[in-house]
Design an enzyme around this catalytic site. Structure first.
Site, short mmCIF file in Angstrom:
data_model
loop_
_atom_site.label_atom_id
_atom_site.label_comp_id
_atom_site.label_asym_id
_atom_site.label_seq_id
_atom_site.Cartn_x
_atom_site.Cartn_y
_atom_site.Cartn_z
N ASP A 76 -2.98 6.10 11.60
CA ASP A 76 -2.13 5.69 10.49
C ASP A 76 -0.88 6.56 10.49
O ASP A 76 -0.91 7.72 10.08
CB ASP A 76 -2.88 5.84 9.16
CG ASP A 76 -2.05 5.33 7.97
OD1 ASP A 76 -0.87 5.00 8.17
OD2 ASP A 76 -2.60 5.28 6.85
N HIS A 105 1.50 5.36 6.32
CA HIS A 105 1.23 5.95 4.99
C HIS A 105 1.43 7.46 5.05
O HIS A 105 1.75 8.01 6.10
CB HIS A 105 -0.19 5.60 4.54
CG HIS A 105 -0.41 4.14 4.37
ND1 HIS A 105 -0.98 3.37 5.35
CD2 HIS A 105 -0.13 3.30 3.34
CE1 HIS A 105 -1.05 2.11 4.94
NE2 HIS A 105 -0.54 2.04 3.73
N SER A 165 0.81 -1.22 0.00
CA SER A 165 0.00 0.00 0.00
C SER A 165 0.85 1.27 0.00
O SER A 165 0.36 2.33 -0.36
CB SER A 165 -0.95 0.00 1.20
OG SER A 165 -0.22 -0.17 2.41
#
Length: 541
Positions: A510, A513, A268
């Site tokens: 998160d 990312h 990702s």
């Protein structure tokens, strides 16, 4: 009757004609003098407009305004937080002039700005709008002055008028700018280590696309749209210590990609980078509807192959979900099947990209999960499942399988291979699933003593790359990302309707990312610079 005839005969006589002419001349003179007197009371423009055939009482004011607008770019306020102006897929209808605004029709006098002052600033601003490459130091003074006076004007004009066509002269000017600023003419650029550098803050730095403007960004990465209140994290630019790197010229990139494929393969984090590149390139395209995902899908989190086609350039920018690069599998035992990771076989999706022109690989973050990090009854080679295998050893075995596949299946005469290294996460007080957080970080790390140790996985990768016969450009972004504790989505992965929802989000953040726009834009900027530096094929022209 006789008297009247007699009067007429005197007037019509030769002597009478002279007298009548004198009388009529005096009368005409009085009329003209009266008209002139009246005109002088109303102002001189009426006289001018009398001969021009039109008149506007605002003409004088309009000329003055036109002059002032042309001589200095408009100052627009900086908007903090997400901008709400919608971005249309097609060209906008509101005209935005690149040069001085036009005065009203019928204006007799035009006041032109000083070309030595305005032309250079407008040219620099136009470079920023058009994503032309430029180097930092050679023109830093002019660029800083232009940014002080009008960088915001260029950015907002471009955002509100996204998709407007450029004139032929502008295209020629862009080619000229590329020729003058081509970094390949610089010897230090050819030997520069792009990944040895520092982050430099520039409040006038223009992101490649406005926050919230690209519809293809995954909701989890669209931090400004999700309510992140600060935007300082998009105002840092990576500066290598040994050279300057060009701004990514999206039009040039698409031209060089014409008829070709760029494919990102991995987890990702590579999807993060892929979405960044799609948005950067899309921003430069006039007809936005001619950029689309060929299957029509919009949820890119699912496994599979996704391809954005740029119709006007007959090219595509793809993403292949393969978080380990090698194959996830099952192994049958007497008491049932278990999940395994085949360290000796590549992911079956290789058939979809082996012949692409640019390949960008990565793997790393999934090797930190419980199952992979423990390494118990999980790693498989052939018919053998290791009862226990250290994750670093398994990682190196998987990369060796990848390396052999590249050497056997990639034609290095047509395909350039990249491998992007490990992107550092910043979880404080726990991991992603145990209360780790980063939501209060708004500045990068400035003290290097707080940086993490160099990832051991990257040493394993570097060892494998040394054994790989196919030329691979290594994107060592570990140190580059280690500084950027401020640029993760943290709690801004979605929009929250209530304060209670926001409070719950603090528990699961998160911090691995990256927000978009953000750090992955820099990765793609370095991708562009690396292609120019390598000078392979069309990138050397």
């Amino acid at each position: 009757m006789d008297v009247m005839k007699h009067g007429l005969s005197e007037i019509l006589s030769p002597g009478g004609k002279v007298v009548s002419r004198l009388v009529w001349g005096l009368v005409a003179s009085l009329v003209v003098l009266t008209a002139l007197l009246l005109n002088s009371l109303k102002g001189p423009i009426i006289v001018g407009s009398f001969f021009q055939g039109s008149y506007s009482p605002n003409n004088t004011t309009a000329v003055s305004l036109r002059s002032s607008v042309a001589e200095a770019p408009q100052q627009l306020p900086v908007v903090e937080g997400p901008q709400q102006t919608p971005v249309a897929d097609g060209p906008q209808q509101t005209p935005v002039a690149d040069g001085p605004q036009q005065g009203p029709v019928g204006t007799e006098k035009k006041i032109e700005p000083d070309a030595s002052n305005v032309t250079e600033k407008q040219d620099i601003l136009k470079q920023i709008e058009d994503n032309r490459p430029f180097l930092g130091n050679p023109r830093l003074g002019n660029l800083s002055e232009a940014a002080n006076n009008g960088t915001l004007v260029g950015g907002n004009a471009n955002a509100n008028n996204e998709g407007n066509s450029s004139s032929k002269e502008e295209v020629i000017g862009e080619d000229k700018a590329m020729e003058l600023n081509d970094p390949r003419h610089n010897d230090t650029f050819k030997t520069c280590d792009f990944f040895d550098g520092k982050w430099v803050r520039n409040d006038r730095w223009m992101p490649y696309y406005r926050p919230g403007s690209c519809p293809f960004i995954d909701k989890d990465f669209d931090c400004q749209r999700n309510g992140r209140p600060d935007d300082g994290y998009i105002k840092w630019r990576w500066q290598p210590n040994g050279c300057d790197i060009p701004r990514l010229n999206a039009t040039d990139f698409l031209e060089k990609l014409r008829g070709k494929r760029l494919v990102y393969i991995g987890d990702s984090l590579n999807r993060n980078m892929w979405e960044s590149m799609v948005c950067i390139l899309r921003h430069s395209v006039k007809k936005k509807k001619r950029v689309y995902e060929i299957s029509g899908r919009t949820d890119f989190k699912k496994r599979g192959v996704f391809a954005f086609r740029f119709e006007d350039y007959n090219c595509s920018v793809d993403f292949v979900s393969a978080p380990f690069l090698v194959r996830e599998s099952y192994f049958k035992r007497e008491n049932g099947s278990i999940e395994t990771l085949r360290l000796d076989l590549m992911d079956p999706a290789t058939s979809t990209y082996h012949d692409a022109d640019l390949l960008v690989f990565n793997t790393g973050h999934w090797w930190t999960h419980d199952k992979t990090s423990k390494g118990e009854d999980y790693y498989q080679e052939g018919d053998h499942v290791y009862q226990r295998l250290k994750v670093l050893k398994a990682y190196q075995k998987a990369l060796t399988t990848w390396s052999r596949w590249v050497d056997s299946n990639v034609d290095s005469s047509r395909t350039q291979v990249f491998f992007r290294g490990y992107s550092v996460a910043h979880f404080w007080g726990g991991q992603w699933n145990s209360g780790g957080n980063c939501h209060q970080e708004t500045e990068p790390i400035t003290n290097e003593t707080y940086l993490t140790n160099y990832p051991s996985k990257m040493r394993a990768l570097e060892h494998v790359l040394q054994q790989t016969k196919t030329p691979v450009i290594y994107f060592n972004v570990s140190r580059l990302t280690d500084y950027r504790k401020d640029a993760h989505p943290s709690i801004y992965r979605s929009e929250y309707k209530t304060e209670e929802e926001r409070n719950r989000a603090v528990a699961v953040q998160d911090c691995s990312h990256w927000c978009l726009p953000g750090v992955p834009d820099t990765w793609n900027e370095l991708l562009y610079a690396s292609l120019l530096k390598a000078g392979k094929g069309i990138w050397g022209n």
